[in-house]
Scaffold this motif. Sequence first.
Motif, PDB file in Angstrom:
ATOM      1  N   ALA A  99       0.830  -1.207   0.000  1.00  0.00           N
ATOM      2  CA  ALA A  99       0.000   0.000   0.000  1.00  0.00           C
ATOM      3  C   ALA A  99       0.865   1.258   0.000  1.00  0.00           C
ATOM      4  N   LEU A 100       1.815   1.333   0.939  1.00  0.00           N
ATOM      5  CA  LEU A 100       2.689   2.500   1.028  1.00  0.00           C
ATOM      6  C   LEU A 100       3.570   2.606  -0.217  1.00  0.00           C
ATOM      7  N   TYR A 101       4.072   1.476  -0.679  1.00  0.00           N
ATOM      8  CA  TYR A 101       4.907   1.426  -1.878  1.00  0.00           C
ATOM      9  C   TYR A 101       4.169   2.028  -3.075  1.00  0.00           C
ATOM     10  N   SER A 102       2.895   1.714  -3.203  1.00  0.00           N
ATOM     11  CA  SER A 102       2.112   2.181  -4.347  1.00  0.00           C
ATOM     12  C   SER A 102       1.834   3.670  -4.311  1.00  0.00           C
ATOM     13  N   LEU A 103       1.947   4.296  -3.140  1.00  0.00           N
ATOM     14  CA  LEU A 103       1.634   5.722  -3.002  1.00  0.00           C
ATOM     15  C   LEU A 103       2.836   6.627  -3.240  1.00  0.00           C
ATOM     16  N   GLN A 104       3.999   6.060  -3.577  1.00  0.00           N
ATOM     17  CA  GLN A 104       5.132   6.899  -3.952  1.00  0.00           C
ATOM     18  C   GLN A 104       4.774   7.697  -5.211  1.00  0.00           C
ATOM     19  N   THR A 105       5.301   8.896  -5.304  1.00  0.00           N
ATOM     20  CA  THR A 105       4.864   9.802  -6.369  1.00  0.00           C
ATOM     21  C   THR A 105       5.153   9.266  -7.767  1.00  0.00           C
ATOM     22  N   GLY A 106       6.276   8.597  -7.956  1.00  0.00           N
ATOM     23  CA  GLY A 106       6.585   8.023  -9.262  1.00  0.00           C
ATOM     24  C   GLY A 106       5.640   6.887  -9.617  1.00  0.00           C
ATOM     25  N   MET A 107       5.308   6.052  -8.623  1.00  0.00           N
ATOM     26  CA  MET A 107       4.372   4.963  -8.853  1.00  0.00           C
ATOM     27  C   MET A 107       2.999   5.502  -9.223  1.00  0.00           C
ATOM     28  N   MET A 108       2.569   6.547  -8.518  1.00  0.00           N
ATOM     29  CA  MET A 108       1.249   7.111  -8.802  1.00  0.00           C
ATOM     30  C   MET A 108       1.235   7.894 -10.110  1.00  0.00           C
ATOM     31  N   ALA A 109       2.374   8.457 -10.505  1.00  0.00           N
ATOM     32  CA  ALA A 109       2.441   9.118 -11.809  1.00  0.00           C
ATOM     33  C   ALA A 109       2.207   8.091 -12.915  1.00  0.00           C
ATOM     34  N   ALA A 110       2.768   6.901 -12.762  1.00  0.00           N
ATOM     35  CA  ALA A 110       2.541   5.829 -13.735  1.00  0.00           C
ATOM     36  C   ALA A 110       1.084   5.368 -13.698  1.00  0.00           C
ATOM     37  N   PHE A 111       0.523   5.251 -12.508  1.00  0.00           N
ATOM     38  CA  PHE A 111      -0.882   4.858 -12.359  1.00  0.00           C
ATOM     39  C   PHE A 111      -1.800   5.868 -13.028  1.00  0.00           C
ATOM     40  N   ARG A 112      -1.504   7.149 -12.829  1.00  0.00           N
ATOM     41  CA  ARG A 112      -2.336   8.199 -13.434  1.00  0.00           C
ATOM     42  C   ARG A 112      -2.234   8.159 -14.955  1.00  0.00           C
ATOM     43  N   SER A 113      -1.028   7.966 -15.459  1.00  0.00           N
ATOM     44  CA  SER A 113      -0.821   7.935 -16.901  1.00  0.00           C
ATOM     45  C   SER A 113      -1.659   6.848 -17.558  1.00  0.00           C
ATOM     46  N   GLU A 114      -1.736   5.695 -16.911  1.00  0.00           N
ATOM     47  CA  GLU A 114      -2.511   4.570 -17.447  1.00  0.00           C
ATOM     48  C   GLU A 114      -3.997   4.748 -17.182  1.00  0.00           C
ATOM     49  N   THR A 115      -4.348   5.089 -15.958  1.00  0.00           N
ATOM     50  CA  THR A 115      -5.745   5.117 -15.535  1.00  0.00           C
ATOM     51  C   THR A 115      -6.537   6.220 -16.221  1.00  0.00           C
ATOM     52  N   ASP A 116      -5.953   7.403 -16.319  1.00  0.00           N
ATOM     53  CA  ASP A 116      -6.688   8.520 -16.901  1.00  0.00           C
ATOM     54  C   ASP A 116      -7.045   8.275 -18.363  1.00  0.00           C
ATOM     55  N   GLN A 117      -6.244   7.504 -19.054  1.00  0.00           N
ATOM     56  CA  GLN A 117      -6.557   7.172 -20.450  1.00  0.00           C
ATOM     57  C   GLN A 117      -7.688   6.159 -20.539  1.00  0.00           C
ATOM     58  N   LEU A 118      -7.844   5.336 -19.512  1.00  0.00           N
ATOM     59  CA  LEU A 118      -8.867   4.296 -19.520  1.00  0.00           C
ATOM     60  C   LEU A 118     -10.186   4.757 -18.908  1.00  0.00           C
ATOM     61  N   GLU A 119     -10.165   5.859 -18.173  1.00  0.00           N
ATOM     62  CA  GLU A 119     -11.363   6.331 -17.484  1.00  0.00           C
ATOM     63  C   GLU A 119     -12.430   6.752 -18.492  1.00  0.00           C
ATOM     64  N   THR A 120     -13.573   6.071 -18.470  1.00  0.00           N
ATOM     65  CA  THR A 120     -14.643   6.349 -19.439  1.00  0.00           C
ATOM     66  C   THR A 120     -15.757   7.219 -18.877  1.00  0.00           C
ATOM     67  N   PHE A 121     -15.804   7.392 -17.554  1.00  0.00           N
ATOM     68  CA  PHE A 121     -16.830   8.227 -16.928  1.00  0.00           C
ATOM     69  C   PHE A 121     -16.158   9.205 -15.968  1.00  0.00           C
ATOM     70  N   PRO A 122     -15.344  10.118 -16.498  1.00  0.00           N
ATOM     71  CA  PRO A 122     -14.541  10.989 -15.627  1.00  0.00           C
ATOM     72  C   PRO A 122     -15.358  11.920 -14.738  1.00  0.00           C
ATOM     73  N   HIS A 123     -16.580  12.264 -15.170  1.00  0.00           N
ATOM     74  CA  HIS A 123     -17.347  13.238 -14.391  1.00  0.00           C
ATOM     75  C   HIS A 123     -18.068  12.626 -13.191  1.00  0.00           C
TER      76      HIS A 123
END
Length: 494
Positions: free
Chosen positions: A176-200
């Motif tokens: 859990a803590l490992y995943s919250l590092q800023t570099g890890m979350m930057a990668a998560f955001r890069s992938e997730t935001d492209q897949l998000e189909t209902f952003p609102h």
Amino acid sequence: MKKLICIVAVMLLLSSASYAHAGTIGDAPGTPGKWFKGEEPVQKDLSKPPLVFVHGINSSSSTWSDRNDMAKQAVLNGYESAFIDLYPDQDMKKNGKLLAEKLKEIYEFFGRKLIVIGHSKGGVDTQAALVYYNAHPYVEKVITLGSPHYGTPLADLAYSKGGSWLAQILGQKSDALYSLQTGMMAAFRSETDQLETFPHKYVTYSGSDWGTFGGVLYLGGMYLKSFGANDGAVTVSSTKLAYANNILTGKWDHFSIKNGTSMFPVFQAQLRASTASAESEDEQEQEPVSSELNTNVYVKGGESEKDKTEAFYVEEGTNGLSIQWLNERQEANPEIVAPNGDVLTNLTTSESSFPYEGAYSHHVQINKPVPGKWTIRSNSGKKDPYLLLVSFDSPLNEEIKIAAAKSGDASTHSSKLIKRLSKTVETTYFKDAEKDHPLKTSSSSAVQLKKEGAYSVTVHYTGLTASGTSAFNRTVIRTLYVDQHGTIHGDIPY
């Protein structure tokens, strides 16, 4: 007749099987996957969506009812509710998978779409459930409270060379803590935001208060200060999503932002607002996540011998210092020796919080400190992992940031306030949340980041002020993540 009764009994058993893990609020929490139906409202209104509450890191469903009236507020305002336990120490993908399964169960139980309210990492886990495990059909809206959508530099600190010893011995290192590092979350955001189909569907709230000197969130708030406004664990900028309705930043800290009395009246209007029409009450544009160097701190830590002594330098013109010594022992009694020989022993001791739960922080604030070499001695009497954090209120902070940005690979730099600026880069490669591998140390050049995985990068800046008589030191820490394509995610701190 007996055959009919048996058939009915079997049907009832099968219909309740999906909800075998449901309980009643107040039952013992903590079993991952177990969820609790909240108290039934006196006036049930089926036009109101059921509320599902999701806890954060190192927590459980009891966070909504233990010294918190959020569960009661839901009842008083006529909402049916459910409270779920996820893994307190797993990353958002594992929790997201579990949560998606349970959201389907809860949706079928209530028979209508849900609003999910996630505190801290619970908000990130919820988006993972929707995006990666197809929970969108069961959820009308997601409200996040102080959620680190871009991670937190405090997780970077816990996995840094200086900060990892204490985090390890305290048992705080986890997926859990490992995943919250800023570099890890930057990668998560890069992938997730492209897949998000209902952003609102997303509504965010953030806090900008971390208490006062000696408070449990003081360590986090002081460390995060140079990254921007924060709640003692997460920066305001990290709690916001570019496509979400980022409603409000209030005077809440990371704990009070999940309190029912203070928060339910705030987000209640959003419970009835349609997803399409919800508008931000905060007219300001989303502030970008800080990519600047936080050049106001010095960090040193490790596995100490008895009575460990550390030294740091205070430059001329420094307005104030905040010194924190963290270890496992409440009775450590550290003493600080100033350059003029004055000895400070009356440090304030308090329990520490995220990401160093279980540690004690011994801290002091000093106005107009004497310039020169300062020392701090632990006096613990035993081997004791420690972490030293020194925060500087100094005009040199901004000057170091500017000089470091201009210096590139040069090992020295001159400016109006700086005669010489040098840097040393230390990089650690992580295979997983528990194992790390130091790569190399360089006095001037950056470490090549080629292998897929996470890298903790610590940059030590040292130098002399323009007068040539006053030394200074600062530490910048970041986590970077290199994906399978070789793309670097996160802010490179050199």
